[in-house]
Design a protein around this motif. Sequence first.
Motif, PDB file in Angstrom:
ATOM      1  N   SER A  18     -46.462  27.494 -16.542  1.00 25.00           N
ATOM      2  CA  SER A  18     -46.739  28.927 -16.491  1.00 25.00           C
ATOM      3  C   SER A  18     -45.518  29.713 -16.028  1.00 25.00           C
ATOM      4  O   SER A  18     -45.107  30.688 -16.669  1.00 25.00           O
ATOM      5  N   HIS A  19     -44.923  29.299 -14.927  1.00 21.78           N
ATOM      6  CA  HIS A  19     -43.767  30.022 -14.392  1.00 21.78           C
ATOM      7  C   HIS A  19     -42.556  29.937 -15.311  1.00 21.78           C
ATOM      8  O   HIS A  19     -41.830  30.921 -15.474  1.00 21.78           O
ATOM      9  N   HIS A  20     -42.357  28.793 -15.933  1.00 24.87           N
ATOM     10  CA  HIS A  20     -41.161  28.636 -16.749  1.00 24.87           C
ATOM     11  C   HIS A  20     -41.324  29.173 -18.165  1.00 24.87           C
ATOM     12  O   HIS A  20     -40.328  29.354 -18.867  1.00 24.87           O
ATOM     13  N   ARG A  21     -42.528  29.516 -18.571  1.00 24.33           N
ATOM     14  CA  ARG A  21     -42.690  30.298 -19.806  1.00 24.33           C
ATOM     15  C   ARG A  21     -41.996  31.644 -19.600  1.00 24.33           C
ATOM     16  O   ARG A  21     -41.214  32.086 -20.451  1.00 24.33           O
ATOM     17  N   ALA A  22     -42.286  32.291 -18.480  1.00 19.84           N
ATOM     18  CA  ALA A  22     -41.674  33.597 -18.182  1.00 19.84           C
ATOM     19  C   ALA A  22     -40.168  33.462 -17.964  1.00 19.84           C
ATOM     20  O   ALA A  22     -39.377  34.263 -18.486  1.00 19.84           O
ATOM     21  N   LEU A  23     -39.755  32.450 -17.209  1.00 20.93           N
ATOM     22  CA  LEU A  23     -38.325  32.251 -16.964  1.00 20.93           C
ATOM     23  C   LEU A  23     -37.585  31.887 -18.255  1.00 20.93           C
ATOM     24  O   LEU A  23     -36.429  32.270 -18.446  1.00 20.93           O
ATOM     25  N   GLY A  24     -38.267  31.173 -19.134  1.00 23.60           N
ATOM     26  CA  GLY A  24     -37.679  30.848 -20.431  1.00 23.60           C
ATOM     27  C   GLY A  24     -37.430  32.104 -21.256  1.00 23.60           C
ATOM     28  O   GLY A  24     -36.383  32.249 -21.894  1.00 23.60           O
ATOM     29  N   LYS A  25     -38.380  33.011 -21.237  1.00 26.06           N
ATOM     30  CA  LYS A  25     -38.194  34.290 -21.947  1.00 26.06           C
ATOM     31  C   LYS A  25     -37.009  35.045 -21.353  1.00 26.06           C
ATOM     32  O   LYS A  25     -36.189  35.613 -22.081  1.00 26.06           O
ATOM     33  N   ASP A  26     -36.921  35.041 -20.013  1.00 26.88           N
ATOM     34  CA  ASP A  26     -35.787  35.694 -19.351  1.00 26.88           C
ATOM     35  C   ASP A  26     -34.459  35.056 -19.759  1.00 26.88           C
ATOM     36  O   ASP A  26     -33.428  35.724 -19.783  1.00 26.88           O
ATOM     37  N   ALA A  27     -34.478  33.758 -20.068  1.00 25.56           N
ATOM     38  CA  ALA A  27     -33.262  33.038 -20.476  1.00 25.56           C
ATOM     39  C   ALA A  27     -32.998  33.165 -21.979  1.00 25.56           C
ATOM     40  O   ALA A  27     -32.059  32.561 -22.491  1.00 25.56           O
ATOM     41  N   GLY A  28     -33.834  33.929 -22.679  1.00 25.06           N
ATOM     42  CA  GLY A  28     -33.602  34.184 -24.093  1.00 25.06           C
ATOM     43  C   GLY A  28     -34.424  33.369 -25.062  1.00 25.06           C
ATOM     44  O   GLY A  28     -34.216  33.451 -26.277  1.00 25.06           O
ATOM     45  N   LEU A  29     -35.370  32.572 -24.567  1.00 22.51           N
ATOM     46  CA  LEU A  29     -36.207  31.775 -25.470  1.00 22.51           C
ATOM     47  C   LEU A  29     -37.258  32.654 -26.132  1.00 22.51           C
ATOM     48  O   LEU A  29     -37.812  33.565 -25.511  1.00 22.51           O
ATOM     49  N   THR A  30     -37.546  32.345 -27.370  1.00 25.55           N
ATOM     50  CA  THR A  30     -38.639  33.020 -28.077  1.00 25.55           C
ATOM     51  C   THR A  30     -39.946  32.286 -27.783  1.00 25.55           C
ATOM     52  O   THR A  30     -39.937  31.136 -27.299  1.00 25.55           O
ATOM     53  N   ASP A  31     -41.056  32.918 -28.113  1.00 26.68           N
ATOM     54  CA  ASP A  31     -42.354  32.254 -27.958  1.00 26.68           C
ATOM     55  C   ASP A  31     -42.398  30.963 -28.767  1.00 26.68           C
ATOM     56  O   ASP A  31     -42.947  29.960 -28.311  1.00 26.68           O
ATOM     57  N   GLU A  32     -41.820  30.995 -29.955  1.00 27.80           N
ATOM     58  CA  GLU A  32     -41.815  29.816 -30.815  1.00 27.80           C
ATOM     59  C   GLU A  32     -40.996  28.684 -30.190  1.00 27.80           C
ATOM     60  O   GLU A  32     -41.403  27.521 -30.237  1.00 27.80           O
ATOM     61  N   GLU A  33     -39.852  29.013 -29.599  1.00 30.26           N
ATOM     62  CA  GLU A  33     -39.029  27.990 -28.949  1.00 30.26           C
ATOM     63  C   GLU A  33     -39.729  27.410 -27.729  1.00 30.26           C
ATOM     64  O   GLU A  33     -39.634  26.209 -27.464  1.00 30.26           O
ATOM     65  N   ILE A  34     -40.443  28.244 -27.009  1.00 26.71           N
ATOM     66  CA  ILE A  34     -41.194  27.777 -25.828  1.00 26.71           C
ATOM     67  C   ILE A  34     -42.262  26.789 -26.269  1.00 26.71           C
ATOM     68  O   ILE A  34     -42.394  25.700 -25.700  1.00 26.71           O
TER      69      ILE A  34
END
Length: 176
Positions: free
Chosen positions: A86-102
Motif C-alpha cells: 500500500s505505501h509503496h504504491r504511492a511512493l512508486g507513483k512519486d518515483a515516476g511509476l505508472t499504474d501499469e508498471e506498479i
Amino acid sequence: MRIPPLPADQWDDTVDAALKGMLPRWRRNPENASTVLSTLVQHPALTQAYLSFNVYILFNSTLTGRLRELMILRIATLADCAYEVSHHRALGKDAGLTDEEIEAAIRGEGRSDSDRIALAAVDELENSSRISDDTWTQLSEHFDEKQRMDLVFTAGSYRMLATAINSFDIQLEDER
C-alpha cells in the motif's frame, strides 16, 4: 496488533532521536508518523539503527528511485505484506511509476530488460536467498558492482521490514 503504536504520552526525546534521521521535525510525532514508525519506536534503539540503514537505501543508494520502488513492490508482494504494498504504491507513483508498471511489478514483470532481470533477482532472493549465476551475469549487463550490491541489500532490507510488519501485525493507518 501484536505490538501497538507507541502511545502519544510516551513520545519523548529518545523517540525523537530515533526518528530524526528519517523524518522531518513536523512528522516526528504520533499524529504524523506512519503506523509502522509509530510501532517501531516501541524500541527506539533498534529503530534508530534500522532507520540509519534504511535512509541509505531510500536516499543514497546507487539504484534509481524507480527501480527501488519496483523491487520493493515485488518483495512486499512475495512477503504478503499489504502494508508495504500500500505505501509503496504511492511512493512508486512519486518515483515516476505508472499504474501499469506498479501492477506489473507486483506480478514480477518489468517493462525493460533491466527491470525484468532486477525483479527476477528479487524472486530468487526470496526463494533461495541467493541470486543464480545466470541471473547475476544478466544483472552485470545492466548494473555495475555497487548497484548489484545495493539491489541485494534493498531486497533484503524490505524483506526484513515486511517480516517485522507481518509479525507485529501492524495495521494500515485507515485500519487502526
